[in-house]
Design a protein around this motif. Sequence first.
Motif, PDB file in Angstrom:
ATOM      1  N   GLY A 125      28.626  34.894  28.057  1.00  0.00           N
ATOM      2  CA  GLY A 125      28.492  34.120  26.825  1.00  0.00           C
ATOM      3  C   GLY A 125      27.066  33.685  26.577  1.00  0.00           C
ATOM      4  O   GLY A 125      26.553  33.791  25.455  1.00  0.00           O
ATOM      5  N   ALA A 129      24.509  34.718  23.558  1.00  0.00           N
ATOM      6  CA  ALA A 129      24.162  33.602  22.678  1.00  0.00           C
ATOM      7  C   ALA A 129      22.670  33.318  22.647  1.00  0.00           C
ATOM      8  O   ALA A 129      22.227  32.428  21.908  1.00  0.00           O
ATOM      9  CB  ALA A 129      24.906  32.346  23.120  1.00  0.00           C
ATOM     10  N   GLY A 132      20.872  32.940  19.412  1.00  0.00           N
ATOM     11  CA  GLY A 132      21.369  31.936  18.484  1.00  0.00           C
ATOM     12  C   GLY A 132      22.549  32.403  17.666  1.00  0.00           C
ATOM     13  O   GLY A 132      22.789  31.878  16.567  1.00  0.00           O
ATOM     14  N   THR A 133      23.324  33.376  18.177  1.00  0.00           N
ATOM     15  CA  THR A 133      24.459  33.892  17.436  1.00  0.00           C
ATOM     16  C   THR A 133      25.765  33.335  17.981  1.00  0.00           C
ATOM     17  O   THR A 133      25.855  32.961  19.164  1.00  0.00           O
ATOM     18  CB  THR A 133      24.491  35.432  17.510  1.00  0.00           C
ATOM     19  N   TRP A 134      26.775  33.303  17.126  1.00  0.00           N
ATOM     20  CA  TRP A 134      28.095  32.803  17.517  1.00  0.00           C
ATOM     21  C   TRP A 134      28.834  33.796  18.403  1.00  0.00           C
ATOM     22  O   TRP A 134      29.861  33.469  19.010  1.00  0.00           O
ATOM     23  CB  TRP A 134      28.939  32.553  16.268  1.00  0.00           C
ATOM     24  N   ARG A 135      28.334  35.026  18.526  1.00  0.00           N
ATOM     25  CA  ARG A 135      29.032  36.035  19.317  1.00  0.00           C
ATOM     26  C   ARG A 135      29.137  35.641  20.790  1.00  0.00           C
ATOM     27  O   ARG A 135      30.023  36.114  21.497  1.00  0.00           O
ATOM     28  CB  ARG A 135      28.325  37.381  19.188  1.00  0.00           C
ATOM     29  N   GLY A 136      28.221  34.798  21.268  1.00  0.00           N
ATOM     30  CA  GLY A 136      28.285  34.374  22.655  1.00  0.00           C
ATOM     31  C   GLY A 136      29.590  33.667  22.982  1.00  0.00           C
ATOM     32  O   GLY A 136      30.212  33.927  24.025  1.00  0.00           O
ATOM     33  N   ALA A 137      30.008  32.769  22.087  1.00  0.00           N
ATOM     34  CA  ALA A 137      31.274  32.054  22.308  1.00  0.00           C
ATOM     35  C   ALA A 137      32.460  33.014  22.286  1.00  0.00           C
ATOM     36  O   ALA A 137      33.389  32.902  23.097  1.00  0.00           O
ATOM     37  CB  ALA A 137      31.453  30.967  21.246  1.00  0.00           C
TER      38      ALA A 137
END
Length: 249
Positions: A125, A129, A132-137
């Motif tokens: 994650g 991330a 700074g992207t939401w894909r990490g979550a």
Amino acid sequence: MARLRRSDLARMALRASLLQATWNYERQQGLGWAWSLGPALRRLYPDHDERCARLAEHTAYFNSQPTLASFALGAVAALEERRAAGEGPDAIGMLRVRSVLGASLAALGDRLFWLTLRPLAACLGVLFALGGTWRGALVMWLCYNVVHQSLRFAGVGLGYREGPAVVSEARRAQLDRLTRLLCLGGSVVVGVLVAVLLVPGGNPRPVVFQATLSAGLGLGLIVAQRPRPSPTEWALGVGALCLIAAWWR
């Protein structure tokens, strides 16, 4: 003789997601266990009073790793099926089986999930991330739950088919292989993550940052080998971080 159906096992697996929803110091996962076993008891005991008596028995103390507890859930459901036909163990024997299965699965599951899968999911994650992207979550959630939910649903079925033998040496070897595979994947991810943090875009970070990162990784590896921190340790740790942050500012 009534027999459990696949739909009953599926409902048990779904309910097992809330195994710890009513966790308490007296019975720990006991109430959640009884609620998870409810679909099987409803199928096997049409008589309301008898079903309530069996349900009350299963609210006794139980504690195990929450995901692998599904293996014990399926095995106990199979024993309840035999018991409903007049062949299975009595109430005391059922409690003993639950206790043995719970302890065995906890020893296997703690190492697999808390010390291996969870750190791997967290590192993946963080890696995704960094930009700074939401894909990490999303990646972290998927990494953990693909393994977690697969074992939960498969565990109920395996436990039902194999009974108490579900924690045989062969099953232990399978879970150990899965743990080693996840450890290998975690080592690769940590290596990539450290490289990205130390040399982002080919430009090395300052020496202070590199030393801080190395110290943090070393501390994390040491802490990971210990039991979970107590509430007091968490409070002291948060307080220390706040003091460091205030001083750094």
